[in-house]
Design a protein around this motif. Structure first.
Motif, mmCIF file in Angstrom:
data_model
loop_
_atom_site.group_PDB
_atom_site.id
_atom_site.type_symbol
_atom_site.label_atom_id
_atom_site.label_comp_id
_atom_site.label_asym_id
_atom_site.label_seq_id
_atom_site.Cartn_x
_atom_site.Cartn_y
_atom_site.Cartn_z
ATOM 1 N N VAL A 67 0.867 -1.185 0.000
ATOM 2 C CA VAL A 67 0.000 0.000 0.000
ATOM 3 C C VAL A 67 0.897 1.226 0.000
ATOM 4 N N ILE A 68 0.785 2.022 -1.062
ATOM 5 C CA ILE A 68 1.684 3.150 -1.268
ATOM 6 C C ILE A 68 0.913 4.461 -1.197
ATOM 7 N N GLY A 69 1.273 5.304 -0.242
ATOM 8 C CA GLY A 69 0.726 6.657 -0.176
ATOM 9 C C GLY A 69 1.574 7.553 -1.059
ATOM 10 N N LEU A 70 0.968 8.083 -2.105
ATOM 11 C CA LEU A 70 1.735 8.773 -3.137
ATOM 12 C C LEU A 70 1.339 10.236 -3.236
ATOM 13 N N ALA A 71 2.305 11.124 -3.009
ATOM 14 C CA ALA A 71 2.064 12.554 -3.197
ATOM 15 C C ALA A 71 1.831 12.828 -4.676
ATOM 16 N N GLY A 72 0.844 13.670 -4.982
ATOM 17 C CA GLY A 72 0.568 14.026 -6.371
ATOM 18 C C GLY A 72 -0.261 13.013 -7.128
ATOM 19 N N ILE A 93 -0.528 -4.266 -5.679
ATOM 20 C CA ILE A 93 0.082 -2.959 -5.426
ATOM 21 C C ILE A 93 -1.028 -1.917 -5.438
ATOM 22 N N ILE A 94 -1.237 -1.272 -4.311
ATOM 23 C CA ILE A 94 -2.367 -0.344 -4.156
ATOM 24 C C ILE A 94 -1.829 1.055 -3.895
ATOM 25 N N PHE A 95 -2.290 2.012 -4.688
ATOM 26 C CA PHE A 95 -1.886 3.406 -4.518
ATOM 27 C C PHE A 95 -3.038 4.203 -3.918
ATOM 28 N N ILE A 96 -2.744 4.956 -2.872
ATOM 29 C CA ILE A 96 -3.721 5.859 -2.284
ATOM 30 C C ILE A 96 -3.080 7.240 -2.143
ATOM 31 N N ASN A 97 -3.899 8.247 -2.041
ATOM 32 C CA ASN A 97 -3.400 9.597 -1.820
ATOM 33 C C ASN A 97 -2.625 9.650 -0.505
ATOM 34 N N ASP A 98 -1.534 10.405 -0.471
ATOM 35 C CA ASP A 98 -0.713 10.455 0.745
ATOM 36 C C ASP A 98 -1.472 11.017 1.939
ATOM 37 N N ALA A 99 -2.514 11.821 1.680
ATOM 38 C CA ALA A 99 -3.332 12.332 2.785
ATOM 39 C C ALA A 99 -4.069 11.185 3.476
ATOM 40 N N TRP A 100 -4.573 10.228 2.695
ATOM 41 C CA TRP A 100 -5.273 9.086 3.289
ATOM 42 C C TRP A 100 -4.301 8.147 3.992
ATOM 43 N N LEU A 101 -3.066 8.086 3.530
ATOM 44 C CA LEU A 101 -2.061 7.308 4.255
ATOM 45 C C LEU A 101 -1.875 7.899 5.654
#
Length: 302
Positions: A67-72, A93-101
């Protein structure tokens, strides 16, 4: 041993931590920035490097999810491209907004809200299956109470003095001295020719002046705290919390500036609910674990 990886991929570094399915840290590593808006090719390489370091240590076949919190992530519209790019790996592989991380790192398994005030600002929250946001509309349309907003208010303060009597306050003098500005036009030129994070860094001038008792600086910081509290209360109302709410707070403006925090707290506690504030975590990567536990592991159990 089965495990998952939580990854915080931002503008300066990518931090990855492997957790057991019970949440125990097993291994960690750090690589370069992962914000794809800065350099997509290099950002992807840094994310992959972090994953592969942990795969080499613990085995890719044992990894259940990353689970990857990704800026932008939202502003870059990278989601579909990323899903395709990482489809060759065995784990999901799961991408979420870094705010939700950050939300899951602080609030964990509860419903609640997250208030962020750093360079920008946003409030996000979850209640049962509903999610909502308040603010976060960028430095032009919003980001009230953020570092960028504080710096802009300081510059407005200077320009108002220029437009009225030309008598500069100590705060305005400190601003011009810091920027080595001979006139207000030099300050305006700086504002329009520098990146928003560089503008937000000017918040330190306000903080230092407030610590020395400058009334204008104190008022700006108090207003920032008040605005953030109002946005948090709007989000609480939007999600229809009615008894209690857990609120995580993060971002340097809100966490590190006591004037902003005190004004935020004093206005927030006027809300007729039981409020629990959380602001201390070791690493945002634990948010990946709680996202996995809440949204993937739980669904597999059912």
């Amino acid at each position: 041993m089965e495990y998952m990886i939580g990854m915080d991929s931002g503008g300066t570094k990518t931090e990855a931590v492997a957790y057991s399915l019970k949440g125990k840290e097993l291994a960690r590593c750090q690589t370069g920035f992962g914000n794809l808006l800065m350099d997509k090719e290099k950002g992807l390489a840094n994310i992959e490097e972090a994953m592969n370091i942990l795969f080499d240590r613990l085995g890719e076949k044992n990894c259940q999810s990353v689970v990857i919190g990704l800026a932008g992530l939202d502003s870059g519209d990278f989601k579909k491209e990323l899903d395709t790019y990482f489809s060759r790996y065995q784990p999901a592989i799961i991408f979420i907004n870094d705010a939700w991380l950050s939300y899951y790192a602080l609030v964990k398994e509860k419903d609640g809200c997250l208030v962020i005030s750093g360079t920008g600002s946003i409030c996000i929250g979850k209640y049962h299956e509903e999610t909502a946001r308040v603010g976060g509309w960028g430095n032009v349309l919003g980001d009230e109470g953020s570092g960028y907003w504080v710096a802009k208010k300081m510059i407005h303060h200077l320009l108002l003095q220029e437009d009225t009597n030309g008598n500069y306050s100590e705060l305005s003098k400190k601003l011009m001295s810091t920027l080595q500005a001979k006139t207000v036009f030099d300050v305006v030129h700086y504002f329009y020719t520098h990146k928003k994070d560089e503008i937000a860094d000017l918040t330190m001038i306000v903080a230092e002046s407030a610590n020395l008792g400058d009334k204008s600086a104190i008022e700006i910081l108090k207003e920032a705290g008040y605005i953030l509290a109002q946005q948090a209360k709007l989000l609480i109302s939007k999600l229809e919390f009615n008894k209690e709410v857990t609120i995580g707070i993060t971002g340097s403006v809100l966490k590190k500036n006591t004037i902003v925090y005190d004004a935020f707290f004093e206005n927030l506690v006027q809300c007729p609910l039981k409020i629990k504030l959380i602001k201390e975590i070791e690493s945002n990567t634990i948010g990946g674990y709680y996202y996995y536990k809440n949204n993937i592991l739980r669904s597999e159990e059912y």
